[in-house]
Design a protein around this motif. Structure first.
Motif, PDB file in Angstrom:
ATOM      1  N   ARG A 184       0.836  -1.210   0.000  1.00 24.61           N
ATOM      2  CA  ARG A 184       0.000   0.000   0.000  1.00 24.61           C
ATOM      3  C   ARG A 184       0.869   1.258   0.000  1.00 24.61           C
ATOM      4  N   ALA A 185       1.906   1.264   0.832  1.00 19.29           N
ATOM      5  CA  ALA A 185       2.805   2.422   0.890  1.00 19.29           C
ATOM      6  C   ALA A 185       3.471   2.649  -0.465  1.00 19.29           C
ATOM      7  N   ASN A 186       3.899   1.577  -1.098  1.00 18.76           N
ATOM      8  CA  ASN A 186       4.520   1.696  -2.421  1.00 18.76           C
ATOM      9  C   ASN A 186       3.524   2.227  -3.443  1.00 18.76           C
ATOM     10  N   LYS A 187       2.295   1.719  -3.404  1.00 15.17           N
ATOM     11  CA  LYS A 187       1.256   2.154  -4.335  1.00 15.17           C
ATOM     12  C   LYS A 187       0.964   3.643  -4.176  1.00 15.17           C
ATOM     13  N   LEU A 188       1.014   4.124  -2.924  1.00 12.76           N
ATOM     14  CA  LEU A 188       0.744   5.532  -2.641  1.00 12.76           C
ATOM     15  C   LEU A 188       1.980   6.414  -2.810  1.00 12.76           C
ATOM     16  N   GLY A 189       3.114   5.792  -3.092  1.00  8.14           N
ATOM     17  CA  GLY A 189       4.342   6.550  -3.286  1.00  8.14           C
ATOM     18  C   GLY A 189       4.899   7.148  -2.002  1.00  8.14           C
ATOM     19  N   LEU A 190       4.625   6.505  -0.878  1.00  8.88           N
ATOM     20  CA  LEU A 190       5.094   7.021   0.408  1.00  8.88           C
ATOM     21  C   LEU A 190       6.549   6.630   0.643  1.00  8.88           C
ATOM     22  N   ASN A 191       7.312   7.547   1.165  1.00  8.76           N
ATOM     23  CA  ASN A 191       8.702   7.298   1.485  1.00  8.76           C
ATOM     24  C   ASN A 191       8.798   6.988   2.983  1.00  8.76           C
ATOM     25  N   ILE A 192       8.424   5.763   3.342  1.00  7.55           N
ATOM     26  CA  ILE A 192       8.442   5.359   4.749  1.00  7.55           C
ATOM     27  C   ILE A 192       9.092   3.990   4.882  1.00  7.55           C
ATOM     28  N   THR A 193       9.544   3.690   6.081  1.00 10.62           N
ATOM     29  CA  THR A 193      10.090   2.378   6.397  1.00 10.62           C
ATOM     30  C   THR A 193       9.159   1.708   7.391  1.00 10.62           C
ATOM     31  N   LEU A 194       8.720   0.514   7.062  1.00 10.42           N
ATOM     32  CA  LEU A 194       7.848  -0.253   7.943  1.00 10.42           C
ATOM     33  C   LEU A 194       8.630  -1.440   8.487  1.00 10.42           C
ATOM     34  N   LYS A 195       8.487  -1.695   9.786  1.00 10.02           N
ATOM     35  CA  LYS A 195       9.225  -2.780  10.423  1.00 10.02           C
ATOM     36  C   LYS A 195       8.287  -3.607  11.281  1.00 10.02           C
ATOM     37  N   LEU A 196       8.562  -4.887  11.350  1.00 10.09           N
ATOM     38  CA  LEU A 196       7.824  -5.798  12.205  1.00 10.09           C
ATOM     39  C   LEU A 196       8.606  -5.971  13.497  1.00 10.09           C
ATOM     40  N   MET A 197       7.951  -5.661  14.622  1.00 14.91           N
ATOM     41  CA  MET A 197       8.607  -5.778  15.933  1.00 14.91           C
ATOM     42  C   MET A 197       7.604  -6.184  16.984  1.00 14.91           C
ATOM     43  N   ASP A 198       8.142  -6.651  18.094  1.00 17.69           N
ATOM     44  CA  ASP A 198       7.357  -6.968  19.285  1.00 17.69           C
ATOM     45  C   ASP A 198       7.406  -5.745  20.187  1.00 17.69           C
TER      46      ASP A 198
END
Length: 110
Positions: free
Chosen positions: A8-22
């Motif tokens: 979704r972020a790529n489709k919207l052209g967002l420059n963000i980093t998403l990470k999976l964490m506890d």
């Protein structure tokens, strides 16, 4: 969900980093964030106070914690009903519906 969020972020052209964490063990240094936002997270955290302590650790001292969480009702008999059906809900849905999140927030020092 992370894969969907990245797509979704790529489709919207967002420059963000998403990470999976506890949330109970965040991979960020202390005082990293101005704001932390949670939405329907703490119903499924095994040790919610540990998670809140981690948020407190990474949140700057003058930072803001914004939480949208469902909690155990103070209205009886609804609260008791939530307690009774919680094991079934956890088994089916994986989330607790009767957490005392406000008390946990206070216990974590917020």
């Amino acid at each position: 969900m992370l894969e969907k969020a990245i797509a979704r972020a790529n489709k919207l052209g967002l420059n963000i980093t998403l990470k999976l964490m506890d949330v109970q063990q965040l991979g960020f240094p202390e005082n990293s964030f101005d704001v932390v936002i949670t939405a329907c997270v703490f119903c499924s955290v095994p040790d919610p106070i540990k998670g809140l302590n981690e948020i407190k650790r990474v949140l700057r001292k003058d930072g803001e914690l914004i939480m949208l969480e469902h909690v155990r009702s103070n209205i009886e008999p609804l609260g008791t009903f939530m307690d009774i059906i919680n094991p079934l809900v956890v088994r089916i849905y994986g989330a607790n519906i009767n957490r005392n999140t406000i008390d946990n927030i206070k216990k974590a020092g917020f």
